[in-house]
Design an enzyme around this catalytic site. Structure first.
Site, PDB file in Angstrom:
ATOM      1  N   ASN A 137     -98.156 -11.357   0.929  1.00  0.00           N
ATOM      2  CA  ASN A 137     -99.499 -10.845   0.664  1.00  0.00           C
ATOM      3  C   ASN A 137    -100.345 -10.821   1.936  1.00  0.00           C
ATOM      4  O   ASN A 137    -100.188 -11.662   2.818  1.00  0.00           O
ATOM      5  CB  ASN A 137    -100.180 -11.688  -0.411  1.00  0.00           C
ATOM      6  CG  ASN A 137     -99.416 -11.667  -1.718  1.00  0.00           C
ATOM      7  OD1 ASN A 137     -98.714 -10.703  -2.018  1.00  0.00           O
ATOM      8  ND2 ASN A 137     -99.514 -12.734  -2.495  1.00  0.00           N
ATOM      9  N   ASP A 139    -103.846 -10.674   1.778  1.00  0.00           N
ATOM     10  CA  ASP A 139    -105.216 -10.817   1.285  1.00  0.00           C
ATOM     11  C   ASP A 139    -105.908 -12.118   1.684  1.00  0.00           C
ATOM     12  O   ASP A 139    -107.090 -12.309   1.392  1.00  0.00           O
ATOM     13  CB  ASP A 139    -105.241 -10.681  -0.244  1.00  0.00           C
ATOM     14  CG  ASP A 139    -104.190 -11.564  -0.920  1.00  0.00           C
ATOM     15  OD1 ASP A 139    -104.005 -12.727  -0.502  1.00  0.00           O
ATOM     16  OD2 ASP A 139    -103.559 -11.092  -1.887  1.00  0.00           O
ATOM     17  N   HIS A 154     -96.327 -10.131   6.461  1.00  0.00           N
ATOM     18  CA  HIS A 154     -96.770  -8.729   6.524  1.00  0.00           C
ATOM     19  C   HIS A 154     -98.144  -8.593   7.171  1.00  0.00           C
ATOM     20  O   HIS A 154     -98.727  -7.510   7.139  1.00  0.00           O
ATOM     21  CB  HIS A 154     -96.786  -8.107   5.122  1.00  0.00           C
ATOM     22  CG  HIS A 154     -95.422  -7.921   4.542  1.00  0.00           C
ATOM     23  ND1 HIS A 154     -95.186  -7.785   3.182  1.00  0.00           N
ATOM     24  CD2 HIS A 154     -94.198  -7.852   5.133  1.00  0.00           C
ATOM     25  CE1 HIS A 154     -93.880  -7.637   2.976  1.00  0.00           C
ATOM     26  NE2 HIS A 154     -93.273  -7.672   4.135  1.00  0.00           N
ATOM     27  N   CYS A 162    -105.410  -4.287  18.835  1.00  0.00           N
ATOM     28  CA  CYS A 162    -105.892  -3.210  19.696  1.00  0.00           C
ATOM     29  C   CYS A 162    -104.727  -2.368  20.196  1.00  0.00           C
ATOM     30  O   CYS A 162    -103.729  -2.899  20.702  1.00  0.00           O
ATOM     31  CB  CYS A 162    -106.668  -3.791  20.873  1.00  0.00           C
ATOM     32  SG  CYS A 162    -107.244  -2.542  22.052  1.00  0.00           S
ATOM     33  N   CYS A 203    -112.120  -2.347  20.101  1.00  0.00           N
ATOM     34  CA  CYS A 203    -111.821  -3.669  20.651  1.00  0.00           C
ATOM     35  C   CYS A 203    -113.018  -4.212  21.432  1.00  0.00           C
ATOM     36  O   CYS A 203    -113.627  -3.502  22.235  1.00  0.00           O
ATOM     37  CB  CYS A 203    -110.597  -3.581  21.558  1.00  0.00           C
ATOM     38  SG  CYS A 203    -110.083  -5.166  22.270  1.00  0.00           S
ATOM     39  N   CYS A 208    -112.731  -3.910  26.607  1.00  0.00           N
ATOM     40  CA  CYS A 208    -111.597  -2.980  26.449  1.00  0.00           C
ATOM     41  C   CYS A 208    -112.008  -1.704  25.721  1.00  0.00           C
ATOM     42  O   CYS A 208    -111.742  -0.597  26.184  1.00  0.00           O
ATOM     43  CB  CYS A 208    -110.458  -3.668  25.705  1.00  0.00           C
ATOM     44  SG  CYS A 208    -109.117  -2.576  25.202  1.00  0.00           S
ATOM     45  N   THR A 246     -93.147 -12.780  -7.031  1.00  0.00           N
ATOM     46  CA  THR A 246     -92.551 -11.760  -6.169  1.00  0.00           C
ATOM     47  C   THR A 246     -91.452 -11.029  -6.916  1.00  0.00           C
ATOM     48  O   THR A 246     -90.728 -11.622  -7.727  1.00  0.00           O
ATOM     49  CB  THR A 246     -92.002 -12.364  -4.864  1.00  0.00           C
ATOM     50  OG1 THR A 246     -91.397 -11.341  -4.078  1.00  0.00           O
ATOM     51  CG2 THR A 246     -91.003 -13.461  -5.124  1.00  0.00           C
ATOM     52  N   SER A 247     -91.328  -9.746  -6.633  1.00  0.00           N
ATOM     53  CA  SER A 247     -90.385  -8.894  -7.356  1.00  0.00           C
ATOM     54  C   SER A 247     -88.952  -9.046  -6.873  1.00  0.00           C
ATOM     55  O   SER A 247     -88.023  -8.582  -7.527  1.00  0.00           O
ATOM     56  CB  SER A 247     -90.803  -7.428  -7.207  1.00  0.00           C
ATOM     57  OG  SER A 247     -90.773  -7.050  -5.836  1.00  0.00           O
ATOM     58  N   MET A 272     -93.599 -13.217 -14.118  1.00  0.00           N
ATOM     59  CA  MET A 272     -93.818 -12.616 -15.429  1.00  0.00           C
ATOM     60  C   MET A 272     -92.545 -12.037 -16.019  1.00  0.00           C
ATOM     61  O   MET A 272     -92.494 -11.742 -17.217  1.00  0.00           O
ATOM     62  CB  MET A 272     -94.872 -11.516 -15.317  1.00  0.00           C
ATOM     63  CG  MET A 272     -96.288 -12.030 -15.096  1.00  0.00           C
ATOM     64  SD  MET A 272     -96.898 -13.002 -16.484  1.00  0.00           S
ATOM     65  CE  MET A 272     -96.979 -11.748 -17.754  1.00  0.00           C
TER      66      MET A 272
END
Length: 305
Positions: A137, A139, A154, A162, A203, A208, A246-247, A272
């Protein structure tokens, strides 16, 4: 099956070997999984190094739309926007999309499963035990719940990188730049803002002023090899692995827990529904993670503090 590129010696080699196996290979050796909470709690009470793998199903319980579910923003699928090519072609559109996602996430809160993981980490740390969260995730809900030992494979919605100097920075500004204020509405009838590049996030490192992009792993990109090396080290050391929401279809993350199970270590899945990897695991607990996980991770009667 969704595959993201990866570069990490052990994970890459084991993943490639596993993908070449016939689907039926090893089925006879797989024990049926158990939903015996008392048995899991006994294993948990003895574990010294716990790895917790989390995916989009966990965040969905906080009201976060999953990446593949309904996956449309305006008339584009999320997968069509989360690519280097899409950003190169239209950085304004991609930044509108990620601005929308950032604003949505700023209004979300960790759910009971996030909080249970964070509390477990802090409690076990006081006992000289270790909990590491390895999440797909982006988030940051684990951090907001109080977890500190988190590997984000991820990336994060709230980090930028930048394109000129490569600097990675944290930003929780809302909006991240003035030109994006009020932009990003997902309605398909909304017109694109067509923001000029010099008005997009820039940036601030040492003057920069290079164009910034979200510091997330897009489709077609290579996962951070340093993060994957740290993930591999945790998987090699853990004596208990939890798979939460997780799938088990996004690679290479889909092979993390089976890699632990192949070492003979117990793996418990909280989800689930059953996944393609469920039969490889010792335990499976069906239902919302916010319901099943807190009692599983609560203080055990054998714990000192």
């Amino acid at each position: 099956m969704i595959v993201r590129q990866c570069t990490s010696r052990g994970i890459t080699s084991q993943l490639c070997a596993r993908l070449k196996e016939p689907r039926t290979q090893g089925r006879q050796d797989m024990a049926r999984h158990s939903s015996d909470l008392a048995a899991f709690r006994d294993v948990f009470s003895k574990a010294k190094h716990v790895a917790i793998l989390t995916g989009s199903g966990l965040s969905a319980e906080s009201g976060v739309p999953t990446f593949r579910e309904g996956g449309f923003w305006r008339k584009w699928q999320a997968q069509d926007l989360a690519t280097p090519g899409a950003f190169s072609q239209n950085p304004s559109r991609v930044w509108e999309f990620y601005h929308y996602r950032r604003e949505v996430m700023l209004r979300k809160r960790p759910n009971p499963a996030h909080l249970a993981i964070a509390e477990c980490e802090a409690r076990l740390q006081r006992q000289g035990r270790r909990v590491t969260v390895i999440t797909e995730n982006i988030d940051e809900l684990h951090y907001r719940a109080g977890s500190t030992n988190v590997l984000e494979i991820h990336g994060s919605l709230f980090k930028t990188s930048c394109l000129s100097c490569g600097n990675v920075a944290v930003s929780h500004k809302s909006p991240i730049c003035a030109a994006l204020e009020g932009r990003g509405a997902p309605d398909p009838n909304t017109s694109n803002a067509q923001i000029l590049p010099h008005h997009l996030p820039r940036c601030e490192q040492g003057g920069c002023s290079g164009l910034l992009r979200p510091d997330v792993v897009w489709f077609g990109e290579t996962l951070d090899s340093d993060i994957l090396t740290r993930v591999e080290e945790e998987l090699d050391r853990c004596d208990l692995c939890l798979v939460v929401g997780t799938s088990s279809i996004v690679y290479p993350a889909a092979m993390f827990a089976p890699q632990v199970a192949a070492r003979g270590m117990p793996v418990a899945e909280f989800n689930m529904a059953e996944t393609p990897a469920t039969m490889r695991f010792k335990f499976h607990f069906h239902g919302p993670c916010g319901t099943t996980l807190p009692p599983a991770l609560a203080r055990h009667e054998t714990e000192d503090n």
